[in-house]
Every structure is written in structure tokens, then in C-alpha cells.
Design a protein around this motif. Structure first.
Motif, PDB file in Angstrom:
ATOM      1  N   GLY A 198       0.801  -1.217   0.000  1.00  6.62           N
ATOM      2  CA  GLY A 198       0.000   0.000   0.000  1.00  6.62           C
ATOM      3  C   GLY A 198       0.833   1.264   0.000  1.00  6.62           C
ATOM      4  O   GLY A 198       0.402   2.303   0.514  1.00  6.62           O
ATOM      5  N   LYS A 199       2.026   1.176  -0.586  1.00  5.53           N
ATOM      6  CA  LYS A 199       2.940   2.308  -0.614  1.00  5.53           C
ATOM      7  C   LYS A 199       3.118   2.817  -2.037  1.00  5.53           C
ATOM      8  O   LYS A 199       2.996   2.052  -3.001  1.00  5.53           O
ATOM      9  N   ALA A 200       3.442   4.104  -2.164  1.00 12.34           N
ATOM     10  CA  ALA A 200       3.774   4.672  -3.466  1.00 12.34           C
ATOM     11  C   ALA A 200       5.142   4.156  -3.902  1.00 12.34           C
ATOM     12  O   ALA A 200       6.066   4.051  -3.084  1.00 12.34           O
ATOM     13  N   TYR A 201       5.266   3.826  -5.174  1.00  7.80           N
ATOM     14  CA  TYR A 201       6.523   3.291  -5.705  1.00  7.80           C
ATOM     15  C   TYR A 201       7.292   4.388  -6.416  1.00  7.80           C
ATOM     16  O   TYR A 201       6.773   5.045  -7.318  1.00  7.80           O
ATOM     17  N   ARG A 202       8.542   4.591  -5.987  1.00 10.80           N
ATOM     18  CA  ARG A 202       9.423   5.552  -6.649  1.00 10.80           C
ATOM     19  C   ARG A 202      10.679   4.813  -7.097  1.00 10.80           C
ATOM     20  O   ARG A 202      11.515   4.420  -6.284  1.00 10.80           O
ATOM     21  N   GLU A 203      10.784   4.607  -8.389  1.00  6.51           N
ATOM     22  CA  GLU A 203      11.895   3.830  -8.934  1.00  6.51           C
ATOM     23  C   GLU A 203      13.248   4.387  -8.512  1.00  6.51           C
ATOM     24  O   GLU A 203      14.185   3.630  -8.218  1.00  6.51           O
ATOM     25  N   GLU A 204      13.366   5.714  -8.462  1.00  8.83           N
ATOM     26  CA  GLU A 204      14.659   6.336  -8.176  1.00  8.83           C
ATOM     27  C   GLU A 204      15.105   6.116  -6.729  1.00  8.83           C
ATOM     28  O   GLU A 204      16.277   6.377  -6.379  1.00  8.83           O
ATOM     29  N   ALA A 205      14.222   5.614  -5.875  1.00  4.24           N
ATOM     30  CA  ALA A 205      14.585   5.412  -4.469  1.00  4.24           C
ATOM     31  C   ALA A 205      15.395   4.139  -4.246  1.00  4.24           C
ATOM     32  O   ALA A 205      15.972   3.956  -3.167  1.00  4.24           O
ATOM     33  N   TRP A 206      15.450   3.268  -5.250  1.00  5.65           N
ATOM     34  CA  TRP A 206      16.048   1.952  -5.050  1.00  5.65           C
ATOM     35  C   TRP A 206      17.210   1.716  -6.004  1.00  5.65           C
ATOM     36  O   TRP A 206      17.413   2.452  -6.965  1.00  5.65           O
ATOM     37  N   MET A 207      17.961   0.661  -5.751  1.00  8.82           N
ATOM     38  CA  MET A 207      19.080   0.300  -6.622  1.00  8.82           C
ATOM     39  C   MET A 207      18.579  -0.016  -8.020  1.00  8.82           C
ATOM     40  O   MET A 207      17.458  -0.505  -8.200  1.00  8.82           O
ATOM     41  N   SER A 208      19.445   0.203  -8.992  1.00 12.75           N
ATOM     42  CA  SER A 208      19.112  -0.183 -10.356  1.00 12.75           C
ATOM     43  C   SER A 208      19.414  -1.665 -10.556  1.00 12.75           C
ATOM     44  O   SER A 208      20.330  -2.218  -9.924  1.00 12.75           O
ATOM     45  N   PRO A 209      18.671  -2.338 -11.440  1.00 16.25           N
ATOM     46  CA  PRO A 209      19.010  -3.728 -11.767  1.00 16.25           C
ATOM     47  C   PRO A 209      20.431  -3.861 -12.301  1.00 16.25           C
ATOM     48  O   PRO A 209      21.087  -4.878 -12.071  1.00 16.25           O
ATOM     49  N   GLU A 210      20.914  -2.831 -12.994  1.00 15.45           N
ATOM     50  CA  GLU A 210      22.274  -2.878 -13.536  1.00 15.45           C
ATOM     51  C   GLU A 210      23.315  -2.948 -12.417  1.00 15.45           C
ATOM     52  O   GLU A 210      24.367  -3.586 -12.585  1.00 15.45           O
TER      53      GLU A 210
END
Length: 237
Positions: A198-210
Motif C-alpha cells: 500500500g505504498k507509493a513506488y518511486r523507482e529512483e529510491a532503489w538500486m538499479s538492476p544494472e
């Protein structure tokens, strides 16, 4: 040219690793759940393989049904040798212990633990011939269990046990075994997890797959005679 088999190549960490290995001109075997998905993977990655002088092959086998992997492989051509098998696929469904049904537990354990064990068993002859490397893309949940993560964490704790036992059993054959434990990574699975939380997802907050793919490459690239057994990687934020 090294030869690798990768699960979960269609997205996230598996896709990033596939692109990185193809850029080196390596030969890749990508596991797909069905023939349609296999065609999609071939179409997506073949141009990069041809540009770098590598190759892309596909195998069909559904990790959700590990009992049928042996039958499926018996009807397909397999690689002769494998320099690595990278287990990157996985599933995650959150819920409290009091809510999770046997169906969720069985599906999670099948895809995240039983299928990697069976896939490794079936490919050990090819790995032994090449004195290859098995890499399990585990999770921080493989080292600790938080509320609502019981099924996923149990499967990943089991995956660590599988890796540790396999390492001891196969060292005499020259097969190396590594476990990589990423923290939260910007993947479609992470987006799904955020919806469940139930949280908003911010891609930039997490590590990249690369970033995680590069960690896997670090393990693969060590000179023979050395191995990374366990390697954790976390976002700095």
C-alpha cells in the motif's frame, strides 16, 4: 566465448545481466516459461547478441512446475557445457502467517526454491564439464524475515541453505557457488511489492538492476581458485 544459462531474463536483474553478458559477446541460454515467451526473449535479445558476436538460445521450462522440468528438457536440445547458471527468477506474495494459504506457500517455494534446486540438478553435468559457476540471486529476505514476508523469506532462507550445501558437494568438481543478496531494487517485482504494501513506488529510491547485475559479474569474473560465497548489496540512500 563463455556460455551462461539465466532464469528471469525477461525483466529486472535478469534482463540487466543478460544485456551485460551479451555485450561481451557471450552465448546465452534463456529459460522461458512457454514457447511464446521464448520467442519474445529471442526477438528482444538476438540483435544485441549478433552485434557483439554472441548468441542467444532459449529453453522452455516452467519454474512454477518444477516436477515437469526434466520432462521438458528431455524434448529439447541442451547446451553441451555451461560456464554459469544464474538463478534470477522469483515470485513474491506478502501476507501475515495467519492469512497465507497453502497455495501461496506452495507456489512460492516451488518457484523460489524447488525449481532452482531441480534446474541445478539437471544442469550439473554441463556445469561440471566446464568447471562452471552457480549464482543464486537471493534477497536480503534470505538473511532476515520481516512481518508479512514469511513465505518469501522462508523460500530465500532455503535458497541460502541450498547454495551452501551445493558448494560443499561440488567443490571437488571445480564448480563454484555464490549467493548474492540484493536489497530493494527497482524492478517490476518491487513495484508489485509496493502495491501489496500500500505504498507509493518511486523507482529512483532503489538500486538499479544494472547495479545488481554488476555485482553478479563480480562473482563470475573472479579468477579460478577463488569464489565469492555470500555477497550483500544495498542501496546507499
Amino acid at each position: 566465448m563463455a556460455t551462461h544459462l539465466i532464469t528471469g531474463a525477461g525483466s529486472g536483474i535478469g534482463a540487466a545481466l543478460t544485456r551485460a553478458l551479451l555485450a561481451r559477446g557471450d552465448a546465452l541460454w534463456l529459460l522461458a516459461r512457454d514457447a511464446g515467451r521464448a520467442r519474445q526473449l529471442a526477438q528482444e535479445f538476438t540483435p544485441a547478441a549478433e552485434a557483439a558476436g554472441g548468441a542467444v538460445h532459449t529453453l522452455v521450462g516452467d519454474l512454477a512446475d518444477p516436477d515437469r522440468l526434466s520432462w521438458a528438457f528431455g524434448h529439447q536440445q541442451l547446451p553441451g557445457e555451461l560456464d554459469s547458471v544464474v538463478h534470477s527468477a522469483g515470485v513474491c506474495d506478502l501476507g501475515e502467517v495467519g492469512e497465507l494459504t497453502p497455495k501461496v506457500w506452495q507456489a512460492t517455494l516451488a518457484a523460489n526454491l524447488v525449481a532452482p534446486a531441480e534446474l541445478t540438478r539437471l544442469l550439473l553435468p554441463q556445469l561440471r564439464l566446464a568447471r562452471g559457476h552457480v549464482v543464486f540471486v537471493n534477497s536480503g529476505a534470505g538473511l532476515r524475515a520481516n512481518p508479512q514476508w514469511s513465505a518469501y523469506a522462508a523460500s530465500k532462507h532455503g535458497l541460502k541453505a541450498l547454495a551452501d550445501a551445493l558448494r560443499a558437494e561440488e567443490s571437488g568438481h571445480g564448480v563454484r557457488v555464490s549467493s548474492v543478496y540484493p536489497g530493494r531494487t527497482a524492478t517490476p517485482m518491487q513495484e508489485k511489492v509496493h502495491r501489496q504494501e500500500g505504498k507509493a513506488y518511486r523507482e529512483e529510491a532503489w538500486m538499479s538492476p544494472e547495479s545488481v547485475a554488476r555485482t553478479v559479474l563480480t562473482a563470475l569474473d573472479l579468477p579460478r581458485g577463488t569464489e565469492i560465497t555470500d555477497l550483500s548489496v544495498r542501496p546507499t540512500a
